[in-house]
Each structure stands twice: as structure tokens, then as C-alpha cells.
Design an enzyme around this catalytic site. Structure first.
Site, PDB file in Angstrom:
ATOM      1  N   ASP A  31      45.174   4.759  23.913  1.00  0.00           N
ATOM      2  CA  ASP A  31      45.263   6.223  24.051  1.00  0.00           C
ATOM      3  C   ASP A  31      44.238   6.679  25.089  1.00  0.00           C
ATOM      4  O   ASP A  31      43.100   6.209  25.079  1.00  0.00           O
ATOM      5  CB  ASP A  31      44.969   6.874  22.686  1.00  0.00           C
ATOM      6  N   ASN A  32      44.632   7.584  25.975  1.00  0.00           N
ATOM      7  CA  ASN A  32      43.658   8.067  26.972  1.00  0.00           C
ATOM      8  C   ASN A  32      42.848   9.253  26.448  1.00  0.00           C
ATOM      9  O   ASN A  32      41.999   9.793  27.160  1.00  0.00           O
ATOM     10  CB  ASN A  32      44.355   8.424  28.294  1.00  0.00           C
ATOM     11  N   ALA A  74      52.758   7.939  23.410  1.00  0.00           N
ATOM     12  CA  ALA A  74      52.028   8.636  24.472  1.00  0.00           C
ATOM     13  C   ALA A  74      52.996   9.362  25.397  1.00  0.00           C
ATOM     14  O   ALA A  74      53.858   8.738  26.009  1.00  0.00           O
ATOM     15  CB  ALA A  74      51.194   7.632  25.273  1.00  0.00           C
ATOM     16  N   ALA A  75      52.864  10.660  25.502  1.00  0.00           N
ATOM     17  CA  ALA A  75      53.775  11.461  26.334  1.00  0.00           C
ATOM     18  C   ALA A  75      53.255  12.884  26.424  1.00  0.00           C
ATOM     19  O   ALA A  75      52.453  13.320  25.599  1.00  0.00           O
ATOM     20  CB  ALA A  75      55.174  11.482  25.723  1.00  0.00           C
ATOM     21  N   ASN A  92      54.394  11.042  33.696  1.00  0.00           N
ATOM     22  CA  ASN A  92      53.811  10.567  32.441  1.00  0.00           C
ATOM     23  C   ASN A  92      54.872   9.999  31.494  1.00  0.00           C
ATOM     24  O   ASN A  92      54.696   8.933  30.896  1.00  0.00           O
ATOM     25  CB  ASN A  92      53.055  11.734  31.775  1.00  0.00           C
ATOM     26  N   TYR A 141      61.513  17.979  29.984  1.00  0.00           N
ATOM     27  CA  TYR A 141      61.013  17.156  28.875  1.00  0.00           C
ATOM     28  C   TYR A 141      62.159  16.330  28.279  1.00  0.00           C
ATOM     29  O   TYR A 141      62.066  15.100  28.141  1.00  0.00           O
ATOM     30  CB  TYR A 141      60.385  18.064  27.807  1.00  0.00           C
ATOM     31  N   PHE A 169      62.869  15.926  15.051  1.00  0.00           N
ATOM     32  CA  PHE A 169      62.959  17.377  15.088  1.00  0.00           C
ATOM     33  C   PHE A 169      61.515  17.901  15.073  1.00  0.00           C
ATOM     34  O   PHE A 169      60.688  17.319  15.751  1.00  0.00           O
ATOM     35  CB  PHE A 169      63.891  17.865  13.960  1.00  0.00           C
ATOM     36  N   ILE A 207      57.244  36.568  16.914  1.00  0.00           N
ATOM     37  CA  ILE A 207      58.511  35.898  16.592  1.00  0.00           C
ATOM     38  C   ILE A 207      59.346  35.907  17.862  1.00  0.00           C
ATOM     39  O   ILE A 207      59.797  36.966  18.310  1.00  0.00           O
ATOM     40  CB  ILE A 207      59.271  36.628  15.460  1.00  0.00           C
TER      41      ILE A 207
HETATM   42  N1  UDP Z   1      57.950  30.198  17.836  1.00  0.00           N
HETATM   43  C1  UDP Z   1      57.708  31.534  17.626  1.00  0.00           C
HETATM   44  N2  UDP Z   1      56.448  32.021  17.893  1.00  0.00           N
HETATM   45  C2  UDP Z   1      55.446  31.229  18.370  1.00  0.00           C
HETATM   46  C3  UDP Z   1      55.706  29.856  18.566  1.00  0.00           C
HETATM   47  C4  UDP Z   1      56.964  29.366  18.292  1.00  0.00           C
HETATM   48  O1  UDP Z   1      58.583  32.290  17.205  1.00  0.00           O
HETATM   49  O2  UDP Z   1      54.336  31.745  18.615  1.00  0.00           O
HETATM   50  C5  UDP Z   1      59.289  29.661  17.534  1.00  0.00           C
HETATM   51  C6  UDP Z   1      59.964  28.957  18.692  1.00  0.00           C
HETATM   52  O3  UDP Z   1      60.701  29.882  19.461  1.00  0.00           O
HETATM   53  C7  UDP Z   1      60.854  27.946  17.957  1.00  0.00           C
HETATM   54  C8  UDP Z   1      60.083  27.628  16.684  1.00  0.00           C
HETATM   55  O4  UDP Z   1      59.131  28.671  16.538  1.00  0.00           O
HETATM   56  O5  UDP Z   1      62.081  28.550  17.585  1.00  0.00           O
HETATM   57  C9  UDP Z   1      59.357  26.304  16.754  1.00  0.00           C
HETATM   58  O6  UDP Z   1      58.615  26.272  17.954  1.00  0.00           O
HETATM   59  P1  UDP Z   1      57.535  25.172  18.260  1.00  0.00           P
HETATM   60  O7  UDP Z   1      56.897  25.524  19.568  1.00  0.00           O
HETATM   61  O8  UDP Z   1      56.621  25.001  17.083  1.00  0.00           O
HETATM   62  O9  UDP Z   1      58.350  23.807  18.375  1.00  0.00           O
HETATM   63  P2  UDP Z   1      59.611  23.427  19.312  1.00  0.00           P
HETATM   64  O10 UDP Z   1      60.832  23.828  18.525  1.00  0.00           O
HETATM   65  O11 UDP Z   1      59.477  24.148  20.598  1.00  0.00           O
HETATM   66  O12 UDP Z   1      59.479  21.949  19.431  1.00  0.00           O
END
Ligand code: UDP
Length: 327
Positions: A31-32, A74-75, A92, A141, A169, A207
Site C-alpha cells: 500500500d502506498n 489499490a485504486a 492508477n 472510473y 455495491f 440530499i
Molecule cells: N449522496 C447524497 N449526499 C451526499 C453524498 C451522497 O445524497 O452528501 C447520495 C449520492 O447521490 C448517492 C448515495 O448518496 O445516491 C451514495 O453516494 P456515495 O457517494 O456514498 O456512494 P456512491 O453511490 O457514489 O458509490
């Protein structure tokens, strides 16, 4: 087994390392420490501080011998950043992974478990997502992760690599004993941000989108507990055969909306957690959750955490005890 774990000081990696060590495997973490924390690495594991771009160090580490397999965490993993700085992600996540695969080939390591992602599906035609749905990522990504799945599939054919791509997920929660948890800098993930509000470190949570075609208008995701991910990785490497290419969705099968996640945090923390409706975040599909039938049937795995409140409880215990993270 003797295993090399890249990114083993990171959030998901460190929980997997603990699971591997407690099952009696010998673990070397590579790990870096750009995003990882040395304090998160299990005391039974050996930590090699280095970058995957350092081919000689990767070579020397693998040449130290006897590795039965490798787990590659690592990513770079911030979707928004990948849109702004795609070449960082190709460098990366893609180039470094190709170098790693070449080193595995040279040193005849034929078992790999790879952190893939549900982002390889892009916007799925329906939910829950099954493995046979088309993989059409919608950001750099996801592109880099899918390209690496292809490199692994082709390597399985060509030089007998055994690879298991785990398309996870939303990793969430913290270790049940409160020892390690989530600490990103800067933090962008929903659950830690919500809990920072409960800790008084933020005023409110935004939200992102309240007009999606979902049960309450906010985005729905599948929050899979990080310790459940640890068990999946252990089962995957233990059952991995050389030459075999496998791929699984790893989620609970339960979708929770952003509003439901905030409610769970209110219940667990007894804090009001002010929430503000905000514009949609670019690139966010409305609803993503897994159909985990395949992995449950083939690896005999079952998530321990399926209720977001239980997952939140472990996250809260960690954040309450570590308000500044590992620092
Ligand atoms: N989200 C949100 N407010 C925040 C951060 C994330 O409403 O301040 C929402 C985002 O739009 C997504 C969900 O929460 O629908 C999960 O986002 P997160 O960044 O945790 O993980 P991702 O799904 O991007 O891997």
C-alpha cells in the site's frame, strides 16, 4: 495461503486483511498509504509501503516468494474526480493493474480476487442487477474497472490466470468490535458525511436529488457491510482455481434510499440530522441494488447485515469513538 493484498490499508482492504488473518492466512499488504492508514493494518500482517507504479518493488515483493494468490484493492475510486481527471484513473486503475498482472504472470501467481464495481453496469435496464445485464459504464472510473475485467478474462484464457471479479455495491459500516472503520480525506461518502452531522462537524447533509422516480424521490443504493465484504473476499480466494474467470455482484439485495439512510442515522444517533434537498449529482443512476443470488449459490455466502440500521450502528460506534478518523 500466503496472499499479497494491494490497498490492504484502505477501507475495504483493511477489513478483508483482518478476515484473512483471523482465518489463518499469511498476509503481506502492499500500500502506498496515499489513502490507506497503517493503523488499519492487522498486526498479524506485514506492511510493504510502496506504489504499484514501482515495478521493481512489486517484483522484489513477489520474488520474496511463495505467494498463492493476490487481492487487488489499490485504486482511485471517486467517480466525480474520475470525470474531471480521467487520466489519473487510467494511470492508477488501468496501467498499474496491467503492470501487476504482468508481474503475476512473471512470478507464476495464478489466483486473483479483484475489486470491481457495480459502476461497470452504468445505468442498468432494471433492478435488481444480475450479472448477465450489459456492462455499459457511464464514467471513467467504471470504464477503467471494466477494462481490467477484460484484461483478466483474456489472461485466464491466455496464461491460466484465475480471477474473481467482485462487483460490489456501496461498502459501508465498520468492524463490529469498533477497531477499524471508514476514513477518507476528503470524505465524499453518504454515511460518514451523515455521521459527521451527528458529531457536530457539519451543519447538515445535502440530499443529492429528490425528484428521482424512486419510492421517495431520493437515490436508492445497496449498502453492503464491509465485514460481509471481507468474508466474500476470503471465500473467493479460497475457492479460486487457476485458469478460471468468475464474476459476481456483491450486495445485500436490499435497496435503501438516501432519505431512509438518513432516517436510520437519526434512529441510531438520536440526533435530528438536518437534511437539505439539493440538485442531483451528475452521473448518479436513480436506483442500484444487487441480485446476489449467484454468489450466494456458488460461494455459499450470505450477508450478515441486511438491515441498514444494524450497519449504521457499527458505523456510528466507529465515528463516535474516532471523530478524527485514524488520526
Ligand atoms: N449522496 C447524497 N449526499 C451526499 C453524498 C451522497 O445524497 O452528501 C447520495 C449520492 O447521490 C448517492 C448515495 O448518496 O445516491 C451514495 O453516494 P456515495 O457517494 O456514498 O456512494 P456512491 O453511490 O457514489 O458509490
Amino acid at each position: 495461503m500466503k496472499l499479497l493484498v494491494t490497498g490492504g490499508a484502505g477501507y475495504v482492504g483493511s477489513h478483508c486483511v483482518r478476515e484473512l488473518c483471523s482465518a489463518g492466512h499469511e498476509v503481506v499488504v502492499f500500500d502506498n498509504l496515499s489513502a490507506g492508514h497503517p493503523q488499519a493494518v492487522d498486526a498479524k500482517a506485514t506492511l510493504v509501503e510502496g506504489d504499484l507504479a514501482d515495478e521493481q518493488l512489486v517484483d522484489r515483493t513477489l520474488a520474496s516468494g511463495g505467494f498463492d494468490g493476490l487481492m487487488h484493492f489499490a485504486a482511485s475510486l471517486d467517480v466525480g474526480e474520475s470525470v474531471r481527471e480521467p487520466l489519473k484513473y487510467y494511470d492508477n486503475n488501468a496501467i498499474n493493474t496491467i503492470r501487476l498482472l504482468q508481474a503475476m504472470q512473471r512470478h507464476e501467481v495464478h489466483r486473483l480476487v479483484f475489486s470491481s464495481t457495480c459502476a461497470t453496469y452504468g445505468t442498468p435496464p432494471s433492478v435488481p442487477i444480475t450479472e448477465d445485464m450489459p456492462q455499459i459504464p457511464i464514467n471513467p472510473y467504471g470504464h477503467t474497472k471494466l477494462a481490467m475485467e477484460w484484461a483478466m478474462r483474456d489472461s485466464a484464457e491466455a496464461w491460466n490466470l484465475g480471477a474473481c471479479c467482485l462487483r460490489y455495491f456501496n461498502a459501508s459500516g465498520a468492524s463490529a468490535d469498533g477497531w477499524i472503520g471508514e476514513d477518507h480525506d476528503p470524505e465524499s461518502h453518504l454515511i460518514p458525511l451523515i455521521l459527521q452531522v451527528a458529531l457536530g462537524q457539519r451543519e447538515q447533509i445535502s440530499i443529492f436529488g429528490v425528484d428521482y422516480p424512486t419510492r421517495d424521490g431520493s437515490c436508492v443504493r445497496d449498502y453492503i457491510h464491509v465485514e460481509d465484504l471481507g468474508v466474500v473476499h476470503r471465500l473467493a480466494i479460497e475457492s479460486q482455481q487457476p485458469g478460471k474467470f468468475r464474476y459476481y455482484n456483491v450486495g445485500t439485495g436490499v435497496g435503501n434510499s438516501v432519505k431512509q439512510v438518513i432516517d436510520a442515522a437519526r434512529e441510531v444517533t438520536a440526533h435530528d440530522i438536518p437534511a437539505t434537498p439539493s440538485p442531483r449529482r451528475v452521473g448518479d443512476p436513480a436506483e442500484l441494488y444487487a441480485d446476489p443470488t449467484k454468489i450466494m449459490a456458488e460461494l455459499g455466502w450470505k450477508p450478515k447485515y441486511t438491515d441498514i440500521v444494524d450497519t449504521m450502528r457499527t458505523a456510528w460506534q466507529w465515528h463516535k469513538d474516532h471523530p478524527e478518523g485514524f488520526a
